[in-house]
Motif scaffolding. Structure first.
Motif, PDB file in Angstrom:
ATOM      1  N   ILE A 114      -9.778  -8.779   1.757  1.00  0.00           N
ATOM      2  CA  ILE A 114      -8.709  -8.482   0.893  1.00  0.00           C
ATOM      3  C   ILE A 114      -7.397  -8.656   1.387  1.00  0.00           C
ATOM      4  CG2 ILE A 114      -7.829  -6.718  -0.584  1.00  0.00           C
ATOM      5  CD1 ILE A 114     -10.258  -5.406  -1.084  1.00  0.00           C
ATOM      6  N   GLY A 115      -7.249  -8.436   2.793  1.00  0.00           N
ATOM      7  CA  GLY A 115      -6.003  -8.732   3.455  1.00  0.00           C
ATOM      8  C   GLY A 115      -5.522 -10.006   3.361  1.00  0.00           C
ATOM      9  N   ARG A 116      -6.380 -10.978   3.326  1.00  0.00           N
ATOM     10  CA  ARG A 116      -6.101 -12.380   3.262  1.00  0.00           C
ATOM     11  C   ARG A 116      -5.403 -12.758   1.955  1.00  0.00           C
ATOM     12  NH1 ARG A 116     -11.689 -13.033   5.073  1.00  0.00           N
ATOM     13  NH2 ARG A 116     -11.577 -13.162   7.338  1.00  0.00           N
ATOM     14  N   HIS A 117      -5.411 -11.976   1.093  1.00  0.00           N
ATOM     15  CA  HIS A 117      -4.817 -12.319  -0.295  1.00  0.00           C
ATOM     16  C   HIS A 117      -3.589 -11.152  -0.484  1.00  0.00           C
ATOM     17  CE1 HIS A 117      -8.244 -14.880  -0.977  1.00  0.00           C
ATOM     18  NE2 HIS A 117      -9.014 -13.662  -0.589  1.00  0.00           N
ATOM     19  N   ALA A 118      -2.472 -11.608  -0.113  1.00  0.00           N
ATOM     20  CA  ALA A 118      -1.215 -10.913  -0.307  1.00  0.00           C
ATOM     21  C   ALA A 118      -0.911 -10.331  -1.704  1.00  0.00           C
ATOM     22  CB  ALA A 118      -0.034 -11.627   0.291  1.00  0.00           C
ATOM     23  N   SER A 119      -1.382 -11.357  -2.615  1.00  0.00           N
ATOM     24  CA  SER A 119      -1.352 -10.863  -4.041  1.00  0.00           C
ATOM     25  C   SER A 119      -1.974  -9.452  -4.420  1.00  0.00           C
ATOM     26  CB  SER A 119      -1.618 -12.003  -4.961  1.00  0.00           C
ATOM     27  OG  SER A 119      -2.967 -12.420  -4.948  1.00  0.00           O
ATOM     28  N   ILE A 120      -2.937  -9.277  -3.594  1.00  0.00           N
ATOM     29  CA  ILE A 120      -3.646  -8.015  -4.113  1.00  0.00           C
ATOM     30  C   ILE A 120      -3.500  -7.110  -3.156  1.00  0.00           C
ATOM     31  CG2 ILE A 120      -5.411  -9.539  -5.967  1.00  0.00           C
ATOM     32  CD1 ILE A 120      -7.574  -9.182  -3.598  1.00  0.00           C
ATOM     33  N   ALA A 121      -3.269  -7.337  -1.958  1.00  0.00           N
ATOM     34  CA  ALA A 121      -3.572  -6.336  -0.767  1.00  0.00           C
ATOM     35  C   ALA A 121      -2.532  -5.038  -1.048  1.00  0.00           C
ATOM     36  CB  ALA A 121      -2.719  -6.674   0.438  1.00  0.00           C
ATOM     37  N   GLN A 122      -1.403  -5.317  -1.791  1.00  0.00           N
ATOM     38  CA  GLN A 122      -0.704  -3.908  -2.059  1.00  0.00           C
ATOM     39  C   GLN A 122      -1.297  -2.865  -3.019  1.00  0.00           C
ATOM     40  OE1 GLN A 122       1.931  -2.683  -0.427  1.00  0.00           O
ATOM     41  NE2 GLN A 122       3.035  -4.258   0.887  1.00  0.00           N
ATOM     42  N   ALA A 123      -1.901  -3.657  -4.039  1.00  0.00           N
ATOM     43  CA  ALA A 123      -2.559  -2.887  -4.969  1.00  0.00           C
ATOM     44  C   ALA A 123      -3.917  -2.118  -4.623  1.00  0.00           C
ATOM     45  CB  ALA A 123      -2.894  -3.753  -6.322  1.00  0.00           C
ATOM     46  N   ALA A 124      -4.623  -3.027  -3.569  1.00  0.00           N
ATOM     47  CA  ALA A 124      -5.689  -2.508  -2.900  1.00  0.00           C
ATOM     48  C   ALA A 124      -5.489  -1.190  -2.063  1.00  0.00           C
ATOM     49  CB  ALA A 124      -6.599  -3.747  -1.993  1.00  0.00           C
TER      50      ALA A 124
END
Length: 201
Positions: free
Chosen positions: A42-52
Motif C-alpha cells: 500500500i505504501g507504494r501508492h501515495a494516493s491511498i497511503a494517507q487514507a490507509a
C-alpha cells in the motif's frame, strides 16, 4: 511475501482495489508478517497511503499507520512511530525527511532506553556535528565506542576530539584505532573531515 490462507483473501481484495478489506483481513489474521507485507504494498501508492493510515489508526494500530506512510510521507510516519514509542524508527523517518532536529530528539530518547546501539549513537553524533554541536557529537561517539562501534566510529571520534581542542585525547583514540586496524594512521590530522561539519564552520 504474502503466503497462506489469510493472504489469499488479502490478495483478492487488493487485486479488486479494495485496500480497506485487505487491511481488515490482514489485521484480523494477527499475522504481523502479512500486515507488514501489505503495508509495504500500500505504501507504494501515495494516493491511498494517507487514507490507509487513517483506517489503521481507527483500529488503534498506529504502528501499521506508520509503516504505510514510510515511503510516501516519512514525516507523518515519524510522528506515528514517535507516538507509538518507537523512537528509532521515528528518527529514521525524520532523518529521511531531512528534519535533523526531530531525528536528533528521537535518537536521544531511543538511546536513553537502548544505549547499546552503536549505529544509532553514531548517527546521533553525525546529526549533532552537522548542527554545530561538536561536544555533543563527542559524547555520542564515546557511547558508540562503548557499545562496540565500528572502525568508522573511532575515526569520527578522533576528528571530533580535535575539533573541541582535545588533541591529546584524539591522539590516544588514534593509537587505539591502530590496534584495531593495523593500517590506520596514528596522526589525528588524518581523520579531519571524518565527521560532518556544520555549514557555518
Amino acid at each position: 511475501a504474502l503466503n497462506g490462507k489469510h493472504s489469499e483473501g488479502v490478495l483478492v481484495a487488493m487485486e479488486a482495489g479494495d485496500w480497506r478489506q485487505a487491511m481488515d483481513l490482514a489485521l484480523s489474521a494477527g499475522d504481523e508478517r502479512l500486515s507488514e507485507a501489505l503495508c509495504d504494498e500500500i505504501g507504494r501508492h501515495a494516493s491511498i497511503a494517507q487514507a490507509a493510515a487513517a483506517h489503521a489508526r481507527i483500529s488503534h494500530r498506529g504502528d501499521i499507520a506508520a509503516r504505510v506512510l514510510e515511503q510516501s510521507a516519512p514525516r507523518d510516519a515519524a510522528q506515528s512511530w514517535y507516538e507509538a514509542g518507537e523512537y528509532r524508527r521515528a528518527a529514521q523517518c525524520w532523518d529521511r525527511a531531512g528534519d535533523g532536529p526531530q531525528a536528533t530528539r528521537a535518537l536521544e530518547q531511543h538511546l536513553g532506553q537502548y544505549p547499546d546501539d552503536p549505529e544509532s549513537a553514531e548517527r546521533l553524533a553525525e546529526l549533532r556535528a552537522a548542527a554545530g554541536d561538536d561536544e555533543g557529537a563527542v559524547r555520542a561517539l564515546q557511547l558508540a565506542v562503548r557499545a562496540g562501534g565500528k572502525v568508522s566510529v573511532h575515526r569520527k571520534l578522533v576528528d571530533a576530539l580535535v575539533r573541541i581542542g582535545l588533541d591529546g585525547s584524539g591522539h590516544g583514540v588514534a593509537r587505539k584505532l591502530r590496534a584495531i586496524d593495523p593500517t590506520a594512521s596514528v596522526d589525528p590530522a588524518t581523520y579531519a573531515g571524518a565527521l560532518p561539519r556544520n555549514a557555518g564552520h
